[in-house]
Design an enzyme around this catalytic site. Structure first.
Site, mmCIF file in Angstrom:
data_model
loop_
_atom_site.group_PDB
_atom_site.id
_atom_site.type_symbol
_atom_site.label_atom_id
_atom_site.label_comp_id
_atom_site.label_asym_id
_atom_site.label_seq_id
_atom_site.Cartn_x
_atom_site.Cartn_y
_atom_site.Cartn_z
ATOM 1 N N GLU A 97 -3.554 7.950 -4.120
ATOM 2 C CA GLU A 97 -3.651 7.244 -5.297
ATOM 3 C C GLU A 97 -5.285 7.695 -5.885
ATOM 4 O O GLU A 97 -5.517 7.693 -5.111
ATOM 5 C CB GLU A 97 -3.994 5.326 -4.996
ATOM 6 N N ARG A 129 0.868 -0.984 -0.370
ATOM 7 C CA ARG A 129 -0.269 -0.362 0.218
ATOM 8 C C ARG A 129 1.348 0.969 0.345
ATOM 9 O O ARG A 129 2.365 1.420 0.863
ATOM 10 C CB ARG A 129 -1.197 0.137 1.495
ATOM 11 N N HIS A 139 -1.586 0.440 -9.745
ATOM 12 C CA HIS A 139 -1.940 -0.719 -8.698
ATOM 13 C C HIS A 139 -3.375 -1.756 -9.121
ATOM 14 O O HIS A 139 -3.971 -1.766 -8.983
ATOM 15 C CB HIS A 139 -3.137 0.406 -7.810
HETATM 16 N N1 LIG Z 1 -0.597 -4.490 -4.908
HETATM 17 C C1 LIG Z 1 -1.830 -4.757 -4.712
HETATM 18 O O1 LIG Z 1 -2.529 -5.410 -5.984
HETATM 19 C C2 LIG Z 1 -2.585 -6.660 -3.537
HETATM 20 C C3 LIG Z 1 -3.057 -7.152 -3.369
HETATM 21 C C4 LIG Z 1 -3.237 -7.139 -2.738
HETATM 22 C C5 LIG Z 1 -2.895 -7.545 -1.086
HETATM 23 N N2 LIG Z 1 -1.921 -6.650 -1.734
HETATM 24 C C6 LIG Z 1 -1.455 -5.456 -0.285
HETATM 25 O O2 LIG Z 1 -0.120 -7.100 0.046
HETATM 26 C C7 LIG Z 1 -0.506 -6.628 1.716
HETATM 27 C C8 LIG Z 1 -0.294 -7.854 2.463
HETATM 28 O O3 LIG Z 1 -1.300 -9.576 2.091
HETATM 29 P P1 LIG Z 1 -1.466 -10.405 3.030
HETATM 30 O O4 LIG Z 1 -2.098 -11.386 1.799
HETATM 31 O O5 LIG Z 1 0.670 -11.266 2.735
HETATM 32 O O6 LIG Z 1 -1.184 -9.911 4.197
HETATM 33 P P2 LIG Z 1 -1.461 -11.237 5.658
HETATM 34 O O7 LIG Z 1 -1.119 -13.216 5.275
HETATM 35 O O8 LIG Z 1 -2.285 -11.043 6.255
HETATM 36 O O9 LIG Z 1 0.343 -11.555 5.798
HETATM 37 C C9 LIG Z 1 0.778 -10.058 5.849
HETATM 38 C C10 LIG Z 1 2.052 -10.356 7.095
HETATM 39 O O10 LIG Z 1 1.950 -8.780 7.138
HETATM 40 C C11 LIG Z 1 2.807 -8.948 8.537
HETATM 41 N N3 LIG Z 1 2.967 -7.322 8.945
HETATM 42 C C12 LIG Z 1 1.576 -6.898 9.324
HETATM 43 N N4 LIG Z 1 2.043 -5.123 10.228
HETATM 44 C C13 LIG Z 1 2.816 -5.508 10.132
HETATM 45 C C14 LIG Z 1 3.830 -4.357 10.311
HETATM 46 N N5 LIG Z 1 3.599 -3.376 11.232
HETATM 47 N N6 LIG Z 1 5.497 -4.659 10.660
HETATM 48 C C15 LIG Z 1 5.854 -5.721 9.899
HETATM 49 N N7 LIG Z 1 5.496 -6.413 9.583
HETATM 50 C C16 LIG Z 1 3.966 -6.343 9.384
HETATM 51 C C17 LIG Z 1 2.568 -9.820 9.170
HETATM 52 O O11 LIG Z 1 3.378 -10.332 10.499
HETATM 53 P P3 LIG Z 1 2.990 -11.608 11.226
HETATM 54 O O12 LIG Z 1 3.281 -12.576 10.371
HETATM 55 O O13 LIG Z 1 3.768 -11.760 12.213
HETATM 56 O O14 LIG Z 1 1.520 -11.564 11.838
HETATM 57 C C18 LIG Z 1 2.132 -10.958 7.968
HETATM 58 O O15 LIG Z 1 3.455 -11.460 8.113
HETATM 59 C C19 LIG Z 1 -2.071 -6.503 2.297
HETATM 60 O O16 LIG Z 1 -2.520 -6.377 3.004
HETATM 61 C C20 LIG Z 1 -2.463 -5.800 1.185
HETATM 62 O O17 LIG Z 1 -2.037 -4.309 1.261
HETATM 63 C C21 LIG Z 1 -1.502 -5.764 -3.097
#
Ligand SMILES: NC(=O)c1ccc[n+]([C@@H]2O[C@H](COP(=O)([O-])OP(=O)(O)OC[C@H]3O[C@@H](n4cnc5c(N)ncnc54)[C@H](OP(=O)(O)O)[C@@H]3O)[C@@H](O)[C@H]2O)c1
Length: 323
Positions: free
Chosen positions: A267, A239, A286
């Protein structure tokens, strides 16, 4: 019979995986009258979903086809269970990340600029570009026009669903991987976010793939960017507000780092914004999660969740449990 409301713009074959003993109700974008449903699959564009919500009655469960559900709880309060489509973006977003890394390491954006101009430039221009960004001023011969991903040190911030998929896709490149999440853990070794500053100088590539929260807002600011090596590549597939845009613009303009962004703050990026003209930057609007496979995958996740709901089993992707 359970009434499931879904956006009428979805092709009906996407709902083939849904249980047979439910009533599927196609929902319009806008409705003059109220609509009674038990389960709501909102339009993936929250702006459209928010407009329809005041007309919906009886919603007990929301099955969101996107990962991001930040907008829902404020809208409908605590009496509704909300699930997201965790995992639906893994492949698309991880593939974007690998592609963006390779494009930058192989200097594809610069070669595309030259192609557009119909110019065959390499021996004199490419080595100078490589030396400037990599800070490698050795008199290399034959001239260097590309770099290699294999063997590089990649720091992944966020080791969740997508971060782990990125790691899997990076395996053939035998990179030296450093993982960071909120909390540290072993097997595989994941560092705590509190260690980030000490890890940044080791990285040649930093991938951001974590949610935007109060804790991660402007996580990468001027101090963190200054800790990066000359020529380090910052990849933001998460993000926009996780990176301080002004600090990023300054770091790019100084020629110290390079970046690949699928997300920006703000954005959409407005016309004339300084990011548009930054050197060593590859930017997409995005789009990383948006592939033809996304809708079938996210609706299958919703269908599986619905099966569990009907059987009274625990739901897998609950982001808010109804009180
Ligand atoms: N560009 C795009 O089109 C697109 C598409 C999909 C998603 N995304 C983004 O990608 C993100 C991740 O998706 P996901 O499905 O992988 O999420 P997820 O499975 O919930 O994993 C999130 C990871 O981020 C870590 N985290 C959360 N807060 C943090 C912080 N303050 N500092 C360091 N690490 C932190 C978590 O740590 P823990 O393991 O310790 O809990 C976990 O390892 C989404 O939230 C979204 O913003 C972008």
């Amino acid at each position: 019979m359970l009434r499931i409301g879904y956006p009428s713009v979805f092709a009906t074959e996407l709902l083939n995986g849904f249980p047979a003993d439910v009533e599927l109700i196609p929902l319009p974008d806008i409705s003059e009258s109220t609509i009674d449903i038990d389960v709501w699959i909102p339009d993936p564009y929250s702006v459209k979903a928010i407009k329809l919500w005041p007309k919906l009655r009886g919603v007990k469960l929301v099955l969101c086809t996107m990962a991001g559900t930040e907008w829902i709880p404020n809208l409908m309060g605590p009496h509704v269970t909300i699930c997201n489509a965790h995992g639906a973006h893994n492949i698309s977003t991880a593939e974007w990340t690998i592609s963006a890394i390779l494009a930058m390491i192989k200097h594809f954006p610069s070669f595309m600029d030259m192609q557009r101009q119909g110019l065959w430039k390499r021996r004199f221009e490419s080595p100078a570009r490589y030396a400037a960004i990599a800070g490698d001023n050795r008199p290399l011969y034959p001239p260097v026009m590309q770099e290699e991903l294999t063997g590089k040190t990649v720091l992944i911030v966020g080791h969740g669903s997508i971060g782990q998929e990125i790691e899997r896709m990076l395996e053939p490149f035998r990179v030296n991987l450093i993982r960071v999440a909120r909390t540290a853990r072993p097997n595989p070794e994941v560092h705590a976010i509190s260690e980030l500053d000490s890890l940044l100088p080791q990285a040649e590539i930093v991938v951001l793939i974590l949610p935007h929260t109060a804790q991660s807002d402007k996580l990468i600011g001027a101090r963190q960017l200054a800790l990066l090596r000359q020529g380090a590549l910052l990849v933001n597939a998460a993000r926009g507000p996780i990176v301080d845009t002004d600090a990023l613009v300054a770091a790019l303009q100084s020629g110290r780092i390079r970046a690949a962004l699928d997300v920006t703050d703000p954005e959409p990026l407005p016309e004339g914004h300084p990011l548009w003209s930054c050197p060593n930057l590859f930017l997409t609007p995005h789009v990383a999660g948006s592939t033809p496979q996304f809708a079938p995958r996210s609706l299958q996740i919703a269908a599986d969740e619905l099966q569990r709901y009907i059987k009274g089993e625990a739901l897998h992707n609950v982001v808010q449990k109804a009180v």
